[in-house]
Design a protein around this motif. Structure first.
Motif, PDB file in Angstrom:
ATOM      1  N   VAL A   1      15.032   6.233  -0.335  1.00 49.73           N
ATOM      2  CA  VAL A   1      13.790   5.522  -0.615  1.00 49.73           C
ATOM      3  C   VAL A   1      13.006   5.384   0.687  1.00 49.73           C
ATOM      4  O   VAL A   1      13.525   4.886   1.687  1.00 49.73           O
ATOM      5  N   VAL A   2      11.749   5.816   0.661  1.00 53.03           N
ATOM      6  CA  VAL A   2      10.858   5.703   1.814  1.00 53.03           C
ATOM      7  C   VAL A   2      10.149   4.350   1.791  1.00 53.03           C
ATOM      8  O   VAL A   2      10.071   3.653   2.799  1.00 53.03           O
ATOM      9  N   GLU A   3       9.632   3.986   0.610  1.00 58.56           N
ATOM     10  CA  GLU A   3       8.911   2.727   0.459  1.00 58.56           C
ATOM     11  C   GLU A   3       8.770   2.386  -1.012  1.00 58.56           C
ATOM     12  O   GLU A   3       8.990   3.234  -1.877  1.00 58.56           O
ATOM     13  N   LEU A   4       8.407   1.153  -1.265  1.00 61.07           N
ATOM     14  CA  LEU A   4       7.973   0.723  -2.586  1.00 61.07           C
ATOM     15  C   LEU A   4       6.472   0.508  -2.491  1.00 61.07           C
ATOM     16  O   LEU A   4       5.965   0.098  -1.439  1.00 61.07           O
ATOM     17  N   ARG A   5       5.762   0.776  -3.588  1.00 62.68           N
ATOM     18  CA  ARG A   5       4.321   0.502  -3.642  1.00 62.68           C
ATOM     19  C   ARG A   5       4.078  -0.441  -4.810  1.00 62.68           C
ATOM     20  O   ARG A   5       4.506  -0.170  -5.930  1.00 62.68           O
ATOM     21  N   TYR A   6       3.373  -1.526  -4.529  1.00 59.53           N
ATOM     22  CA  TYR A   6       3.105  -2.533  -5.547  1.00 59.53           C
ATOM     23  C   TYR A   6       1.617  -2.591  -5.860  1.00 59.53           C
ATOM     24  O   TYR A   6       0.781  -2.531  -4.955  1.00 59.53           O
ATOM     25  N   GLU A   7       1.321  -2.737  -7.146  1.00 63.65           N
ATOM     26  CA  GLU A   7      -0.036  -2.983  -7.625  1.00 63.65           C
ATOM     27  C   GLU A   7       0.029  -4.214  -8.509  1.00 63.65           C
ATOM     28  O   GLU A   7       1.065  -4.517  -9.088  1.00 63.65           O
ATOM     29  N   ALA A   8      -1.094  -4.910  -8.633  1.00 62.14           N
ATOM     30  CA  ALA A   8      -1.100  -6.133  -9.435  1.00 62.14           C
ATOM     31  C   ALA A   8      -2.477  -6.422  -9.983  1.00 62.14           C
ATOM     32  O   ALA A   8      -3.486  -5.978  -9.448  1.00 62.14           O
ATOM     33  N   TYR A   9      -2.502  -7.179 -11.042  1.00 63.35           N
ATOM     34  CA  TYR A   9      -3.702  -7.852 -11.518  1.00 63.35           C
ATOM     35  C   TYR A   9      -3.619  -9.211 -10.820  1.00 63.35           C
ATOM     36  O   TYR A   9      -2.992 -10.150 -11.322  1.00 63.35           O
TER      37      TYR A   9
ATOM     38  N   LYS B   1       5.681  -1.796  -9.806  1.00 61.63           N
ATOM     39  CA  LYS B   1       6.378  -1.217  -8.659  1.00 61.63           C
ATOM     40  C   LYS B   1       6.595   0.280  -8.846  1.00 61.63           C
ATOM     41  O   LYS B   1       7.080   0.719  -9.882  1.00 61.63           O
ATOM     42  N   LYS B   2       6.248   1.024  -7.804  1.00 62.21           N
ATOM     43  CA  LYS B   2       6.545   2.458  -7.748  1.00 62.21           C
ATOM     44  C   LYS B   2       7.522   2.661  -6.597  1.00 62.21           C
ATOM     45  O   LYS B   2       7.286   2.187  -5.485  1.00 62.21           O
ATOM     46  N   GLU B   3       8.622   3.367  -6.873  1.00 58.31           N
ATOM     47  CA  GLU B   3       9.591   3.679  -5.829  1.00 58.31           C
ATOM     48  C   GLU B   3       9.272   5.073  -5.301  1.00 58.31           C
ATOM     49  O   GLU B   3       9.183   6.023  -6.078  1.00 58.31           O
TER      50      GLU B   3
END
Length: 193
Positions: A69-77, A148-150
């Motif tokens: 895993v390089v990073e997690l990317r988070y998006e939100a309302y 969350k995107k891994e």
């Protein structure tokens, strides 16, 4: 009924609840704002009448199911996430004798080894603080609109939390079996892109 129309005992209870909510700290940390300020959240929940501070720090691990895993990317309302987090903290207060609460979640990329989410609770007794932390993180994963995107060194996938699936599907979706030494096989469903 206006606040002056409440019986004195109910008015005092409502005022105490509003004061407690004012003491809660909720942050959705926008992309590019840097790391979570863990010391700030712990300091926020410090209270002279508290005998315990419990915390939960969710970090990006460097592997999952044999992939790096390089990073997690988070998006939100974000506006809805803040409202839901405020509701979760009210629920935690109704279940536990708490002094102060803090919760923060990062958005955007979170590299391996860094914190993406943090919860802190203070209480007179440790059991209330510890149980409140668990309640807040479990409810956050089940009901707050944060996605969350891994990201791996060889691709990426969106992830669904088991807590969300259990709550919204009515029945648990089949989960991959945990590999030896794995921790999350029953809690995470992978949606390959």
């Amino acid at each position: 009924m206006a606040s002056g129309d409440l019986p004195p005992a109910e008015e005092a209870t409502a005022a105490a609840g509003a004061k407690e909510e004012e003491e809660d700290l909720i942050e959705i940390v926008e992309e590019g704002s840097g790391r979570l300020d863990i010391a700030r959240y712990v300091d926020h929940v410090r209270d002279l009448s508290a005998g315990a501070i419990a915390t939960f720090e969710g970090t990006t691990r460097d592997h999952f199911a044999g992939r790096r895993v390089v990073e997690l990317r988070y998006e939100a309302y974000a506006a809805m996430a803040r409202r839901r987090l405020a509701g979760i903290l009210r629920e935690a207060r109704s279940r536990h004798a708490l002094r102060r609460l803090a919760v923060a979640h990062r958005l955007g990329p979170v590299p391996a080894g860094e914190a993406s989410v943090f919860v802190a609770a203070s209480a007179t007794h440790r059991a209330d603080a510890m149980e409140a932390c668990r309640y807040v993180i479990d409810e956050l994963k089940a009901s707050v609109p944060i996605w969350k995107k891994e990201v791996y060194d060889d691709g990426e996938v969106w992830k669904e939390n088991r807590e969300f699936l259990d709550r919204h599907s009515g029945a648990a979706a089949p989960a991959p079996a945990a590999k030896a030494g794995g921790c999350c096989g029953s809690k995470v469903r992978v949606q390959e892109a």
